[in-house]
Write an enzyme that holds these catalytic residues in place. Sequence first.
Site, PDB file in Angstrom:
ATOM      1  N   LYS A  52       0.674  53.359  24.753  1.00 58.58           N
ATOM      2  CA  LYS A  52       0.401  54.600  25.497  1.00 58.58           C
ATOM      3  C   LYS A  52       1.689  55.417  25.669  1.00 58.58           C
ATOM      4  O   LYS A  52       1.697  56.635  25.472  1.00 58.58           O
ATOM      5  CB  LYS A  52      -0.225  54.261  26.864  1.00 58.58           C
ATOM      6  CG  LYS A  52      -1.651  53.715  26.722  1.00 58.58           C
ATOM      7  CD  LYS A  52      -2.199  53.114  28.012  1.00 58.58           C
ATOM      8  CE  LYS A  52      -3.547  52.442  27.739  1.00 58.58           C
ATOM      9  NZ  LYS A  52      -4.154  51.800  28.911  1.00 58.58           N
ATOM     10  N   GLN A  96      -2.360  49.627  34.663  1.00 56.21           N
ATOM     11  CA  GLN A  96      -2.964  48.817  33.613  1.00 56.21           C
ATOM     12  C   GLN A  96      -3.689  47.616  34.217  1.00 56.21           C
ATOM     13  O   GLN A  96      -3.155  46.908  35.068  1.00 56.21           O
ATOM     14  CB  GLN A  96      -1.875  48.354  32.621  1.00 56.21           C
ATOM     15  CG  GLN A  96      -2.416  47.667  31.374  1.00 56.21           C
ATOM     16  CD  GLN A  96      -3.241  48.574  30.479  1.00 56.21           C
ATOM     17  OE1 GLN A  96      -3.048  49.795  30.444  1.00 56.21           O
ATOM     18  NE2 GLN A  96      -4.174  47.993  29.735  1.00 56.21           N
ATOM     19  N   ASP A 119      -7.379  57.669  33.951  1.00 56.47           N
ATOM     20  CA  ASP A 119      -8.214  56.582  33.425  1.00 56.47           C
ATOM     21  C   ASP A 119      -9.691  56.807  33.764  1.00 56.47           C
ATOM     22  O   ASP A 119     -10.562  56.146  33.207  1.00 56.47           O
ATOM     23  CB  ASP A 119      -7.773  55.242  34.042  1.00 56.47           C
ATOM     24  CG  ASP A 119      -6.966  54.383  33.079  1.00 56.47           C
ATOM     25  OD1 ASP A 119      -7.105  54.577  31.854  1.00 56.47           O
ATOM     26  OD2 ASP A 119      -6.204  53.526  33.564  1.00 56.47           O
TER      27      ASP A 119
END
Length: 292
Positions: A52, A96, A119
């Site tokens: 990412k 994450q 997200d």
Amino acid sequence: MQLLDGVLVSGHIKEQIKQEVIDWQAGGGKKPHLAAVLVGNNPASEAYVGSKVKHCDELGFDSTLLRLPADISEADLISEVNKLNNDDAVDGILVQLPLPDHISPDSVINAINPDKDVDGFHPISQGRMLLGQPTFLPATPYGIMLMLEYYKINTSGMHCVVIGRSNIVGTPMTILMSRNGNPGNATVTMCHSRTKNLKDFTLSADIIVAAIGRPKYVTEDMVKEGAIVIDVGINRIEDATRKSGTRLVGDVDFENVAPKCSYITPVPKGVGLMTICGLMKNTLLAAKMRAK
Ligand code: GUN
């Protein structure tokens, strides 16, 4: 059988994003800035977050990687999230997953400012998605929709069977495929680990989205001729023929299922690359919305 090629589609979308960032900056906008939080050193999470951050560089975004120890308390992690919420330079925040067992992912996700929730995991983002309101879509389902759109696959009226009910893939996928849009307008069945006679459902599916996290779970006898198969799984299995001793496989037994399909995504080089596109598009959107 046609491969749904993640390299091709993500390459195309990344070029579009790069150009949009250039145009945005030419108009006086600031570089989008993604902050990624990595707790502990789970090797898969390290790899995902590394990718990412690398993509941020490639697309002209700023990024911050915040590494925190595996034994950090939930309160301290939430306080780090709050600092990012209050940092005006940061447009998008992702924490994450998975987190260590002593930390509740819900508590941490709830702490993210919904305006920076790239997200799409926050209850406000998920609620907006459910109601069909503009929002950040979870990156993997968003990426799958972008892929179906790229190949101009008309899903209207199709029977879509989603295998898996996670908050980040299975559940949002059922919502997006059933909504009034294209891709969408499908008749959706959600199956999961407790579904009895799974094959009875999958054999009538025009589209199967496999997101159950079990290697090669979808076998050739479960798939009808001409089906579209989207494989979300990323499972590492032992393979003595490889130097590393392992290889990645999806949730679909690709070798035997692919010949029956009209379209299928490979693993790797399929959905995984599209997830990054979803995240980057969300981060650019966050930067633009916050500038307003
Ligand atoms: N873990 C597995 N997939 C994801 C994702 O899309 N975002 C985050 N933050 N964690 C994940």
